[in-house]
Design a protein around this motif. Structure first.
Motif, PDB file in Angstrom:
ATOM      1  N   ASN A  77       0.821  -1.214   0.000  1.00  0.00           N
ATOM      2  CA  ASN A  77       0.000   0.000   0.000  1.00  0.00           C
ATOM      3  C   ASN A  77       0.860   1.271   0.000  1.00  0.00           C
ATOM      4  N   LEU A  78       1.961   1.263   0.746  1.00  0.00           N
ATOM      5  CA  LEU A  78       2.867   2.418   0.709  1.00  0.00           C
ATOM      6  C   LEU A  78       3.518   2.553  -0.667  1.00  0.00           C
ATOM      7  N   GLY A  79       3.834   1.422  -1.272  1.00  0.00           N
ATOM      8  CA  GLY A  79       4.348   1.467  -2.641  1.00  0.00           C
ATOM      9  C   GLY A  79       3.347   2.121  -3.578  1.00  0.00           C
ATOM     10  N   GLN A  80       2.075   1.759  -3.418  1.00  0.00           N
ATOM     11  CA  GLN A  80       1.026   2.385  -4.232  1.00  0.00           C
ATOM     12  C   GLN A  80       0.964   3.887  -3.975  1.00  0.00           C
ATOM     13  N   TYR A  81       1.102   4.267  -2.716  1.00  0.00           N
ATOM     14  CA  TYR A  81       1.075   5.692  -2.381  1.00  0.00           C
ATOM     15  C   TYR A  81       2.194   6.423  -3.132  1.00  0.00           C
ATOM     16  N   TYR A  82       3.420   5.898  -3.038  1.00  0.00           N
ATOM     17  CA  TYR A  82       4.544   6.590  -3.659  1.00  0.00           C
ATOM     18  C   TYR A  82       4.480   6.516  -5.187  1.00  0.00           C
ATOM     19  N   LEU A  83       3.917   5.472  -5.719  1.00  0.00           N
ATOM     20  CA  LEU A  83       3.792   5.368  -7.172  1.00  0.00           C
ATOM     21  C   LEU A  83       2.720   6.307  -7.704  1.00  0.00           C
ATOM     22  N   ILE A  84       1.559   6.311  -7.088  1.00  0.00           N
ATOM     23  CA  ILE A  84       0.419   7.051  -7.632  1.00  0.00           C
ATOM     24  C   ILE A  84       0.360   8.490  -7.116  1.00  0.00           C
TER      25      ILE A  84
END
Length: 181
Positions: free
Chosen positions: A122-129
């Motif tokens: 989920n943090l990866g999604q935050y930083y990606l999006i």
């Protein structure tokens, strides 16, 4: 809660049988006021239970209500932080979601160790999006993949972040590895 269904069923069945037996005994012995009192007590108990069920079911109206209630009752559990963060994410509150994903990692209290991967994804999604930072997102996805390689979103998201950076061959390798696993 699911562990309470069968014991509760037995308890309430015995309680109802006890009330009806008492009511029948009082009715047969012509104790009118006691019979009315027991009937009133049964009615109060029944309406009270109905209200409680109705109020509890309101929490299931929206995931945010459910996870906020869980957060209030079990603030130390990582899964609660992560799922409340996901509910905020779905509503577009990305900063609140990020804080909750981070606090899920910091709390480090999981029912099963493989669940440690979820807030990282989920943090990866935050930083990606949200932050448009695929390099940082890749770091989180790699950490999640090391914890739980069977979690398919980590493979998909990792390949997506690599494609954003134009590392197409690396992304192809990740997807091929995901398919073979």
């Amino acid at each position: 809660e699911h562990r309470n269904y069968i014991p509760s069923m037995s308890f309430y069945l015995l309680l109802a049988l006890g009330f009806f037996t008492l009511f029948q005994y009082l009715h047969e012995s012509r104790k009118v006021f006691a019979s009315i009192f027991v009937a009133g007590l049964m009615s109060f108990f029944l309406f009270n239970q109905g209200y409680t069920v109705h109020a509890r079911n309101a929490l299931f109206h929206h995931p945010l209500y459910l996870w906020q209630d869980n957060f209030e009752k079990a603030p130390g559990l990582s899964r609660v932080h992560n799922n409340l963060g996901k509910a905020y994410w779905d509503l577009g509150y990305f900063e609140e979601a990020k804080q909750l994903f981070t606090s899920a990692i910091e709390a480090d209290r999981y029912h099963r160790s493989i669940h440690r991967a979820q807030p990282l994804i989920n943090l990866g999604q935050y930083y990606l999006i949200s932050e448009r930072n695929p390099a940082l997102a890749i770091d989180f996805y790699e950490q999640a993949r090391a914890i739980n390689p069977s979690e398919w979103p980590v493979w998909l998201n990792l390949a997506t972040a690599l494609m954003w950076l134009d590392h197409l061959e690396w992304a192809e390798g990740i997807l091929s590895e995901a398919i073979s696993n």
